[in-house]
Design a protein around this motif. Structure first.
Motif: not given
Length: 72
Positions: A6-11, A69-71
C-alpha cells in the motif's frame, strides 16, 4: 503470491481562473497498485480518479506529487 504494498500519495494542483488569480487543490489518500503497474501507471490512476472527484480541477497543472510506501 507476493504481498501487495500500500502507498500513500499527495497530489497538489493549480489552475488559472478566468478573472485572474488561481484555484488550488490537493488530495491525499492511499492506493495499492495492481501487480505489474509502474509508477507511471499508478500516477495515471491517481490523476484519473482526481479528475472524476474534482472535475473543475481536472486540467490543472500539477505542482507537487509524492508516492511512498505507507509504512513507518
Amino acid at each position: 503470491m507476493p504481498e501487495l504494498t500500500e502507498y500513500h500519495f499527495v497530489l497538489t494542483v493549480q489552475k488559472p481562473l478566468p478573472g485572474g488569480g488561481f484555484a488550488m487543490g490537493d488530495w491525499s489518500s492511499r492506493i495499492t497498485p495492481e501487480p505489474g503497474w509502474s509508477r507511471q501507471d499508478t500516477f495515471d490512476a491517481i490523476r484519473t480518479e482526481f479528475t472524476k472527484r474534482y472535475p473543475e480541477l481536472g486540467r490543472a497543472c500539477i505542482t507537487f506529487f509524492s508516492l511512498e510506501p505507507n509504512t513507518l
